[in-house]
Write a protein that holds these residues in place. Structure first.
Motif, PDB file in Angstrom:
ATOM      1  N   ALA A 285     -21.478  -4.245 -11.725  1.00 16.39           N
ATOM      2  CA  ALA A 285     -21.062  -4.593 -10.364  1.00 16.39           C
ATOM      3  C   ALA A 285     -20.194  -5.844 -10.389  1.00 16.39           C
ATOM      4  O   ALA A 285     -19.143  -5.908  -9.751  1.00 16.39           O
ATOM      5  CB  ALA A 285     -22.280  -4.792  -9.468  1.00 16.39           C
ATOM      6  N   VAL A 286     -20.623  -6.843 -11.166  1.00 15.33           N
ATOM      7  CA  VAL A 286     -19.866  -8.094 -11.204  1.00 15.33           C
ATOM      8  C   VAL A 286     -18.564  -7.911 -11.986  1.00 15.33           C
ATOM      9  O   VAL A 286     -17.507  -8.369 -11.563  1.00 15.33           O
ATOM     10  CB  VAL A 286     -20.751  -9.234 -11.753  1.00 15.33           C
TER      11      VAL A 286
ATOM     12  N   PHE B 242     -20.155   1.621   0.873  1.00 16.84           N
ATOM     13  CA  PHE B 242     -19.520   0.598   0.037  1.00 16.84           C
ATOM     14  C   PHE B 242     -18.322   0.020   0.768  1.00 16.84           C
ATOM     15  O   PHE B 242     -17.581   0.745   1.427  1.00 16.84           O
ATOM     16  CB  PHE B 242     -19.073   1.192  -1.302  1.00 16.84           C
ATOM     17  N   LYS B 243     -18.137  -1.295   0.630  1.00 16.87           N
ATOM     18  CA  LYS B 243     -16.976  -1.937   1.255  1.00 16.87           C
ATOM     19  C   LYS B 243     -15.896  -2.222   0.230  1.00 16.87           C
ATOM     20  O   LYS B 243     -14.770  -2.540   0.574  1.00 16.87           O
ATOM     21  CB  LYS B 243     -17.414  -3.252   1.907  1.00 16.87           C
ATOM     22  N   THR B 244     -16.292  -2.157  -1.033  1.00 17.04           N
ATOM     23  CA  THR B 244     -15.367  -2.443  -2.122  1.00 17.04           C
ATOM     24  C   THR B 244     -14.751  -1.127  -2.604  1.00 17.04           C
ATOM     25  O   THR B 244     -15.348  -0.061  -2.434  1.00 17.04           O
ATOM     26  CB  THR B 244     -16.143  -3.094  -3.282  1.00 17.04           C
TER      27      THR B 244
ATOM     28  N   LYS C  45     -16.279  -6.005  -9.789  1.00 15.11           N
ATOM     29  CA  LYS C  45     -16.224  -6.560  -8.426  1.00 15.11           C
ATOM     30  C   LYS C  45     -16.574  -5.461  -7.417  1.00 15.11           C
ATOM     31  O   LYS C  45     -15.852  -5.195  -6.454  1.00 15.11           O
ATOM     32  CB  LYS C  45     -14.856  -7.160  -8.111  1.00 15.11           C
ATOM     33  N   ALA C  46     -17.692  -4.829  -7.685  1.00 11.44           N
ATOM     34  CA  ALA C  46     -18.089  -3.654  -6.917  1.00 11.44           C
ATOM     35  C   ALA C  46     -19.401  -3.893  -6.193  1.00 11.44           C
ATOM     36  O   ALA C  46     -20.310  -4.518  -6.735  1.00 11.44           O
ATOM     37  CB  ALA C  46     -18.249  -2.464  -7.864  1.00 11.44           C
ATOM     38  N   GLY C  47     -19.506  -3.364  -4.983  1.00 11.41           N
ATOM     39  CA  GLY C  47     -20.769  -3.371  -4.274  1.00 11.41           C
ATOM     40  C   GLY C  47     -21.772  -2.538  -5.039  1.00 11.41           C
ATOM     41  O   GLY C  47     -21.405  -1.688  -5.861  1.00 11.41           O
ATOM     42  N   LEU C  48     -23.050  -2.811  -4.769  1.00 13.45           N
ATOM     43  CA  LEU C  48     -24.111  -2.170  -5.536  1.00 13.45           C
ATOM     44  C   LEU C  48     -25.156  -1.615  -4.585  1.00 13.45           C
ATOM     45  O   LEU C  48     -25.580  -2.289  -3.660  1.00 13.45           O
ATOM     46  CB  LEU C  48     -24.730  -3.240  -6.439  1.00 13.45           C
TER      47      LEU C  48
ATOM     48  N   ALA D 220     -26.122  -4.184 -12.781  1.00 10.61           N
ATOM     49  CA  ALA D 220     -25.829  -5.494 -12.176  1.00 10.61           C
ATOM     50  C   ALA D 220     -24.595  -6.107 -12.832  1.00 10.61           C
ATOM     51  O   ALA D 220     -23.706  -6.635 -12.157  1.00 10.61           O
ATOM     52  CB  ALA D 220     -27.034  -6.421 -12.343  1.00 10.61           C
TER      53      ALA D 220
END
Ligand code: FAD
Ligand code: AMP
Lengths: 268, 325
Positions: free
Chosen positions: B110-111, B145-147, B114-117, B107
Motif C-alpha cells: 500500500a505504501v 478506493f480513492k487512489t 501509494k494505494a488505499g488499503l 501494508a
C-alpha cells in the motif's frame, strides 16, 4: 543500554454494537463513551515490561484522535508509560489506516529525532476500524523492519530484537534490526491494572499536541483528504434465519436427527 | 492501456496455500467486473515451479519472481518483488491473502504503491467496491478506493477456490529484492496434525461449558470424525484448557467455515465476531436462551457429555455403512 519505546494507542467507542445513522450511512457513535482500545492494553503492558527488563528505558504513548483521545494517553501513563503525544486537529478527521499510519509514522520520526526510538509497539487491531494493518503500514512509511502477530519479544539489545511471530502453521523467529515495529497479540502478556502511583502520575501528566504542521505534513495528506479508501456506507449484517431445534427423547435420538440434518445439507 | 487486477501469491513454506486459489476466483470476479485482465505474481525462491499451477486456474498472465531470498517469510522482500510487477504492469487492484505474512506484505505494498488499503474483504461488489466487516463484526462497510491503485487483503474462506480454467502465460522476471533489516531465524511448526483453523471448512469449538480440559477430548473426537479444526472460546483458552492458537473471536482467529459447531459456548459478542459469518452454525448447549443458541441455524439443547459421544458415534456409524444414510 536503554531503550526508547513508543506505543501507539487509540481511543475507541466503549460499545461497538452501534446502529447506522440513516442520515449519513455511517456508524452512529455520538454519545458512546470512548475508551482505550482493549487490544492496546497488551502493547502498553509490553512497553512497561520492556522498561522493567532494560532499566533506564523510557516509553512514550502516541495517539491520533480528537481532544478526548488524551484520556487514552492518561490511561497509558497510569499503566506505567512515561509520557504521551496527542496528534490532533481538524485536519486528521475522517482518516483511514493509510492516512493515520502516515501521521503516526511522522510522529514517530519526530520523537526519533528528539530521542532515538528503539521499538514502536502496536495492538493487534482496533475494535472499530479493526483492520489490524495500521502497525504494519506505519512500519512501511518509516521503512523500518516489522513483525505483526508477535507473541514474545525473546531478546532485545542495542541493535536488534528477536521476536516470536505466531503464524497460521507455527511460530517464526525473526531478528529485527532496531529501530523496528512490533504488532502484539494477546498471548504476549497479561496486562496489569494501573497502579496508585501510575494514577497519580496520569492525573498530573500534560501531553504536547501536534498537528499536521508540527509533523511536517500537509493537511491534504492526512484525515479524509489523505485517506486511500472510504466507507461509502455501513450496514448491519443480514439477520440469520431462525434456527432449527433438534429435539428428541434421548441423546442418541438427538444425535441421529442432527446427523440427518448435517448430511442433508451436505455439511459432512 | 490495461490496468490489470494482480493477485499476489505470497507462498507459505514454499507452497501455494488454498488462500491463493481463493484470491484467483475473487480476482476473476473483479477483473470481469472492471473489464481488465487478471494477472498474478508469485514471489518465491521456487516461483517458476509454482507459477504454472496458477496459470492453469484461469489467470491470464503469471509473473514468477524468483530469488533465493524470497524463500524466507520476510515481508519487505516479498512486497518489493510484488510492487515491481504491479508498477510495471500498471495494476489497478492488488489482492493479497489476509494471512499474518500477507497482511504485512499488503501494508508495505500500500505504501510502495501509494494505494488505499481494504483489509479482510469478504465480498466484491459490482463496480469494484468491496465489503468488509468492522466494528468488531457488528457492522459491514462498503469501501471505495480513492487512489488509482487499491490494495486489499481477502478474508480466508470468503471466496471459492479457483479450479482449472483457461491456461495463461507464465513470465519469468529477474528481480533482486536486496537486503532486509528483518532476518528470518527459524520456524517451529505447530506440533499437531490438526486442520488449520483459518482455512478449515468445518470447525468444532469448545467453551467454558466443557468444564475442564478433558472436555476437549470429546470435541477433538467429533472434529476428527468430520475432518474439522478445533476451536475454542477465550474462556476455555484463559482457563488453560487449550492453547491460544485455537481461540476464535476478536482477540483470536476469525473463521468462516461451511460448518461451525459451538459446544458449551454462550456466544458473547467477542466470540461471535470471529465466527458469525460461518455458513451453518450448530450450537450445543444446556441453556437454550443463551445468545449462541439464539443465533445458531441448528440447536441441540443438552449436556455435551452425553451429546458429543452420541453424535460422534452416529457419524462413525453412517460412515461405516453409507447405505444407512
Ligand atoms: C477485550 C475482550 C476480547 C475478547 N475476545 C474474545 C475472543 O476472541 N474470543 C472469545 O471467545 N471470547 C472473547 N472474549 C471473552 C468473551 O467476552 C466471553 O467471556 C467468552 O467468549 C465466554 O466464553 P464461553 O462462551 O466459553 O463461556 P460462558 O459465557 O461461561 O459460556 C459457557 C456456556 O456453556 C454452557 N454449558 C455449561 N455446561 C454445559 C454442558 N454440560 N453442556 C453444554 N453446554 C454447557 C452454558 O450454558 C454457557 O452458555 C473477549 C472479551 C474481552 C473483554
Ligand atoms: N488513531 C490511532 N492512533 C494511534 N494508534 C492507532 C490508531 N489507530 C490504530 N492504531 C494502532 O494500530 C493498531 C491496529 O489498528 P487497526 O489497524 O485499526 O486495527 C491498534 O491496536 C493501535 O495500536
Amino acid at each position: 543500554m536503554a531503550l526508547h519505546i513508543v506505543v501507539c494507542v487509540k481511543s475507541t467507542p466503549s460499545n461497538v454494537n452501534v446502529p447506522v445513522d440513516p442520515a449519513t450511512g455511517q456508524p452512529k457513535t455520538a454519545g458512546v463513551p470512548p475508551t482505550l482500545n482493549p487490544y492496546d492494553e497488551f502493547a502498553i503492558e509490553e512497553a512497561v515490561r520492556l522498561k522493567e527488563r532494560v532499566p533506564g528505558s523510557t516509553a512514550t504513548a502516541v495517539t491520533v484522535g480528537g481532544e478526548a483521545a488524551a484520556e487514552v494517553l492518561r490511561e497509558a501513563v497510569a499503566r506505567g508509560v512515561d509520557g504521551g503525544v496527542l496528534v490532533s486537529g481538524a485536519e486528521f478527521e475522517g482518516g483511514d489506516g493509510f492516512a493515520t499510519s502516515l501521521a503516526l509514522s511522522s510522529a514517530v520520526k519526530k520523537l526519533h529525532a528528539e530521542k532515538p526510538v528503539s521499538l514502536v509497539l502496536f495492538g493487534k487491531n482496533t475494535s472499530d476500524g479493526g483492520s489490524g494493518m495500521v502497525g504494519a503500514e506505519t512500519a512501511a512509511w518509516l521503512d523500518w523492519p516489522s513483525a505483526i502477530g508477535v507473541k514474545k519479544i525473546d531478546a532485545v539489545d542495542d541493535a536488534s530484537a528477536t521476536v516470536s511471530r505466531m503464524m497460521e502453521d507455527g511460530v517464526d523467529s525473526l531478528k529485527l534490526a532496531l529501530p523496528a515495529v512490533v504488532g502484539t497479540i494477546k498471548e504476549i502478556n497479561e496486562p496489569r491494572l494501573p497502579s496508585l502511583k501510575g494514577k497519580m502520575a496520569a492525573k498530573k501528566a500534560v501531553f504536547p499536541k501536534w498537528g499536521a504542521a508540527e509533523l511536517g505534513l500537509q493537511a491534504g495528506q492526512v484525515g479524509a483528504a489523505g485517506a486511500g479508501a472510504k466507507v461509502v456506507k455501513a450496514a448491519t449484517p443480514p439477520a440469520r434465519p431462525a434456527g432449527v431445534k433438534v429435539e428428541g427423547a434421548s441423546s442418541a435420538e438427538k444425535a441421529k436427527k442432527l446427523v440427518d440434518i448435517l448430511i442433508e445439507r451436505k455439511l459432512i | 492501456m490495461a490496468n490489470p487486477i494482480l493477485v499476489v501469491a505470497v507462498p507459505s513454506r514454499g507452497k501455494l496455500s488454498p488462500a491463493v486459489y481463493e484470491l484467483v476466483s475473487a480476482g476473476r470476479k473483479l477483473a470481469d467486473s472492471l473489464k481488465q485482465p487478471l494477472y498474478a505474481v508469485v514471489t518465491s525462491d521456487k516461483a517458476s515451479a509454482l507459477a504454472p499451477d496458477l496459470a492453469a486456474r484461469g489467470v491470464d498472465k503469471v509473473f514468477a519472481v524468483e530469488h533465493a531470498s524470497l524463500g524466507a517469510p520476510v515481508d519487505d522482500l516479498h512486497a518489493k518483488a510484488a510492487a515491481s510487477v504491479a508498477t510495471k504492469e500498471n495494476a489497478s487492484r492488488v489482492l493479497v491473502p489476509a494471512t499474518v505474512l500477507g497482511k504485512a506484505v499488503a501494508a508495505r505494498l500500500a505504501v510502495l504503491l501509494k494505494a488505499g488499503l481494504a483489509a479482510d474483504v469478504t465480498e466484491i461488489l459490482d463496480g469494484g467496491l468491496v465489503r468488509r466487516a468492522y466494528f468488531s463484526g457488528n457492522l459491514v462497510a462498503e469501501v471505495e478506493f480513492k487512489t488509482p491503485v487499491g490494495v486489499m487483503t481477502l478474508a480466508p474462506m470468503s471466496f471459492p477456490r479457483a479450479e482449472a480454467g483457461n491456461k495463461g502465460e507464465v513470465v519469468t522476471v529477474a528481480f533482486d529484492p536486496g537486503a532486509s533489516k528483518c532476518a528470518f531465524v527459524s520456524f517451529a511448526a505447530e506440533e499437531s496434525n490438526e486442520v488449520d483453523l483459518g482455512a478449515a471448512e468445518r470447525v468444532v469449538s469448545g467453551g467454558r461449558g466443557l468444564g475442564g480440559p478433558e472436555g476437549f477430548k470429546h470435541v477433538r473426537d467429533l472434529a476428527h470424525a468430520i475432518g474439522a479444526a478445533v476451536g475454542a472460546s477465550r474462556a476455555a483458552v484463559d482457563a488453560g484448557w487449550i492453547p491460544y492458537r485455537h481461540q476464535v473471536g476478536l482477540t483470536g482467529r476469525a473463521v468462516r467455515p461451511k460448518l461451525y459447531v459451538a459446544v458449551g459456548i454462550s456466544g458473547q459478542i467477542q466470540h461471535l465476531a470471529g465466527m458469525s459469518s460461518s455458513g451453518t452454525i450448530v450450537a450445543i448447549n444446556t441453556d437454550p436462551a443463551c445468545p449462541l443458541m439464539q443465533m445458531a441455524n441448528v440447536t441441540v439443547t443438552g449436556d455435551y457429555n452425553e451429546l458429543l459421544p452420541a453424535i460422534t458415534d452416529e457419524i462413525k456409524k453412517r460412515k461405516g455403512s453409507p447405505v444407512a444414510a
